[in-house]
Design a protein around this motif. Structure first.
Motif, PDB file in Angstrom:
ATOM      1  N   UNK A  52       0.831  -1.201   0.000  1.00  0.00           N
ATOM      2  CA  UNK A  52       0.000   0.000   0.000  1.00  0.00           C
ATOM      3  C   UNK A  52       0.872   1.258   0.000  1.00  0.00           C
ATOM      4  N   UNK A  53       1.967   1.212   0.725  1.00  0.00           N
ATOM      5  CA  UNK A  53       2.910   2.336   0.690  1.00  0.00           C
ATOM      6  C   UNK A  53       3.477   2.482  -0.714  1.00  0.00           C
ATOM      7  N   UNK A  54       3.892   1.364  -1.297  1.00  0.00           N
ATOM      8  CA  UNK A  54       4.432   1.390  -2.662  1.00  0.00           C
ATOM      9  C   UNK A  54       3.430   1.983  -3.647  1.00  0.00           C
ATOM     10  N   UNK A  55       2.151   1.630  -3.482  1.00  0.00           N
ATOM     11  CA  UNK A  55       1.129   2.101  -4.425  1.00  0.00           C
ATOM     12  C   UNK A  55       1.011   3.618  -4.393  1.00  0.00           C
ATOM     13  N   UNK A 188      -0.135   9.462   2.982  1.00  0.00           N
ATOM     14  CA  UNK A 188       0.108   8.338   3.889  1.00  0.00           C
ATOM     15  C   UNK A 188      -0.429   8.603   5.291  1.00  0.00           C
ATOM     16  N   UNK A 189      -0.874   9.831   5.556  1.00  0.00           N
ATOM     17  CA  UNK A 189      -1.482  10.143   6.838  1.00  0.00           C
ATOM     18  C   UNK A 189      -0.486  10.300   7.972  1.00  0.00           C
ATOM     19  N   UNK A 190       0.740  10.759   7.645  1.00  0.00           N
ATOM     20  CA  UNK A 190       1.790  10.870   8.653  1.00  0.00           C
ATOM     21  C   UNK A 190       2.036  12.329   9.022  1.00  0.00           C
ATOM     22  N   UNK A 453      10.047   0.339   3.485  1.00  0.00           N
ATOM     23  CA  UNK A 453       9.893  -0.461   4.701  1.00  0.00           C
ATOM     24  C   UNK A 453      10.077   0.388   5.950  1.00  0.00           C
ATOM     25  N   UNK A 454      10.909   1.419   5.869  1.00  0.00           N
ATOM     26  CA  UNK A 454      11.117   2.290   7.024  1.00  0.00           C
ATOM     27  C   UNK A 454       9.868   3.107   7.334  1.00  0.00           C
ATOM     28  N   UNK A 455       9.114   3.473   6.290  1.00  0.00           N
ATOM     29  CA  UNK A 455       7.864   4.200   6.516  1.00  0.00           C
ATOM     30  C   UNK A 455       6.923   3.374   7.382  1.00  0.00           C
ATOM     31  N   UNK A 456       6.849   2.072   7.108  1.00  0.00           N
ATOM     32  CA  UNK A 456       5.965   1.206   7.900  1.00  0.00           C
ATOM     33  C   UNK A 456       6.332   1.264   9.374  1.00  0.00           C
TER      34      UNK A 456
END
Length: 577
Positions: A52-55, A188-190, A453-456
């Protein structure tokens, strides 16, 4: 999706080595499983988050005009030798040989390969501008991998590379990517900040980091709450805290300070504020001629300030690097052990640089170059020559911003970085194109990275509670979980749950229906740990009153909603997240 047909394997306890929340919660929620130090398998729930991040990243990169390709994980050493980074990169670059004894690297980044592509594919100004990107596995051989996905060895990253005719066009490409990154992290809502940053090992002349705000972040961000100013502490300019140097009011006195090698102890012994003391830091730079002795530098900071090593590395004379002086070098230069050093008449040759604030101090305290003694009442111009001054220190909270207001500091996790490279790599690898006059010119480059992956992990560090993860909707593995009470016992519950599942799925909502034969407490605990943004609970008791319970992950209590309105209310709640 039905829970009984999916892989859900939560744990009550996190592994002992999991030090931070993201590592603990991703492991407990069954999203990652350790294979080796800093290397993880992404389990189905964790992979959904990454995809989902990639998308989002892919959509915004495409929207910004970047073109996707895919470069290899294994790269030939020859390209790294050409760029000069084969020797420069350090131990984090994993080097290997194939069966023919040819050198290769497991790539941590792709500047060399993309520049090689450019020099072979870009021939004319008519092809420019171009921006290529890929989403690929990276590997950096960290000395001590830790914090799960935050500082692993293998990770997933999006890196993009722009190519332009001239610097003005390259800066425009940089701005386009900067704007794309702003949209990505907003979607991404961050909670994040874009901060001015040092270019580091990648090089270049313009750089911004994108920092997710979190108390566990390794980076310190300096910002002004009253303006848009924000910078990594490594780059943030530290203002002089003394507008004008005061005239001397005290005599120079050598005071006994036994067993006082630190400014804090000196200040306490002399009954003076720590801000009246000056600390001495001794550095050495090597001459190109290895036979010549190192040049010794004495850097002076106020006792309550810390040295900024990035700023120091940019001082004249430090261009080729520096190190902290050895104890032998200190003894030879100052005739004294560390802890009592100062700028007044050192017996050996030394270059002295004072921080801007120190350069305006008067009646200050510094080492006397004699063990057990410090000078008090020290003044520039009277007791020692006027100093060369520079910005040497880290900003501290409360420092004035020259543009107005006071600076604050918060912690952040770097999840994205954009660089203007200029011709750093194109010149090294000979990547040119033909200009309108038919003459070759160097390609101007920018590079743009995002740690997928770090975003997750960063999202969890920012969004969690004592029950588990609280995902932003955009990257949650599922948006809604339906929890039927007694799925295997009540046909009424099954029919209501199935009908709601079908309605939400038809609206494009990613729904998990938990049809497992498990107790409600365990079911709720699993989904609170996993962090699905919205939970709908359906039971016989509620259905008798024609209601179901809807609760967002951040809500302390559930709301009772009419069954006929449940899908519409769920959609409204999701839109508000």
């Amino acid at each position: 999706m039905y829970a009984s047909k999916y892989h859900i394997n939560t744990l009550k306890e996190a592994p002992a080595e999991a030090e931070i929340k993201s590592h603990q919660l991703m492991t407990r929620a069954g999203m990652i499983r350790k294979v080796a130090g800093g290397i993880y398998s992404y389990m189905p729930l964790g992979l959904r988050v990454l995809r989902k991040i990639e998308a989002v990243v892919r959509e915004e990169m495409n929207r910004a005009g970047a073109i996707e390709l895919l470069m290899p994980v294994v790269q030939p050493a020859e390209l790294w030798v050409e760029s000069g980074r084969w020797e420069q990169y350090g131990a984090e670059l994993l080097r290997m040989k194939d069966r023919h004894q040819r050198d290769f690297v497991l790539q941590p980044t792709s500047e060399e390969v993309i520049t090689d592509i450019a020099r072979n594919e870009i021939h004319s100004w008519r092809q420019l501008p171009l921006n290529f990107y890929h989403i690929q596995t990276k590997f950096r051989d960290e000395r001590r991998p830790r914090f799960g996905l935050m500082r692993g060895r293998e990770f997933t990253m999006k890196d993009a590379y722009s190519f332009d005719r001239d610097e003005a066009s390259a800066q425009a490409s940089y701005d386009t990517m900067y704007d794309a990154y702003m949209r990505i992290f907003q979607r991404l809502g961050l909670e994040f900040r874009a901060v001015a940053a040092d270019t580091g090992a990648i090089g270049g002349s313009r750089s911004h980091e994108f920092q997710v705000i979190a108390d566990t972040g390794e980076d310190l961000i300096v910002y002004n709450p009253q303006s848009q100013y924000a910078a990594n502490i490594e780059l943030a300019a530290a203002p002089c805290l003394i507008a004008q140097r005061a005239a001397p009011t005290a005599e120079l006195v050598k005071a006994a300070t036994p067993a006082a090698p630190k400014c804090e102890i000196v200040a306490e012994q002399l009954g003076r504020p720590l801000a009246d003391t000056v600390k001495s830091i001794v550095l050495a730079t090597e001459d190109a001629d290895a036979a010549k002795p190192a040049t010794i530098w004495l850097l002076l900071l106020r006792g309550d300030h810390d040295l900024n090593e990035v700023k120091t590395g940019k001082l004249p004379g430090f261009e080729n690097g520096y190190r902290f002086a050895t104890e032998t070098e200190i003894q030879d230069t100052f005739g004294c052990v560390p802890g009592y050093l100062g700028p007044i008449s050192p017996p050996g040759p030394v270059n002295i640089i004072a921080d801007h604030t120190v350069a305006n101090m008067s009646d200050f305290i510094c080492g006397a170059n004699q063990e057990g003694f410090h000078y008090t009442g020290v003044n520039w111009g009277r007791d020692l020559p006027e100093p060369q001054s520079a910005d040497l220190r880290n900003v501290v909270a409360g420092d004035p911003d020259p543009q107005g207001g006071r600076l604050a500091i918060q912690r952040g996790i770097e999840v994205g970085h954009v660089f203007f490279l200029g011709d750093k790599y194109s010149r090294a690898l000979g990547a040119t194109f033909l200009e309108t006059d038919g003459k070759p010119a160097m390609l101007q480059m920018g590079c743009y990275g995002i740690g997928i992956s770090r975003i997750a992990a960063a999202a969890i560090e920012q969004n969690h509670d004592d029950k588990g993860i609280v995902w932003p909707r955009a990257i949650a593995p599922f948006e809604v979980v339906i929890c039927p009470m007694g799925w295997h016992k009540s046909e009424t519950v099954r029919n209501a749950a199935q009908a709601l599942y079908d309605q939400l799925s038809a609206q494009g909502v990613e729904v998990m229906l938990d049809d497992r034969d498990t107790r409600p407490g365990i079911m709720f605990a699993d989904w609170e740990l996993i962090g699905v943004p919205l939970r709908i609970t359906i039971g016989d008791r509620g259905l008798k009153d024609n209601v179901v319970e809807i609760q967002t992950r951040r809500q302390p209590e559930a709301d009772k909603v009419d069954v006929a309105q449940a899908a519409a209310v769920a959609l409204q709640r999701l839109e508000a997240l």
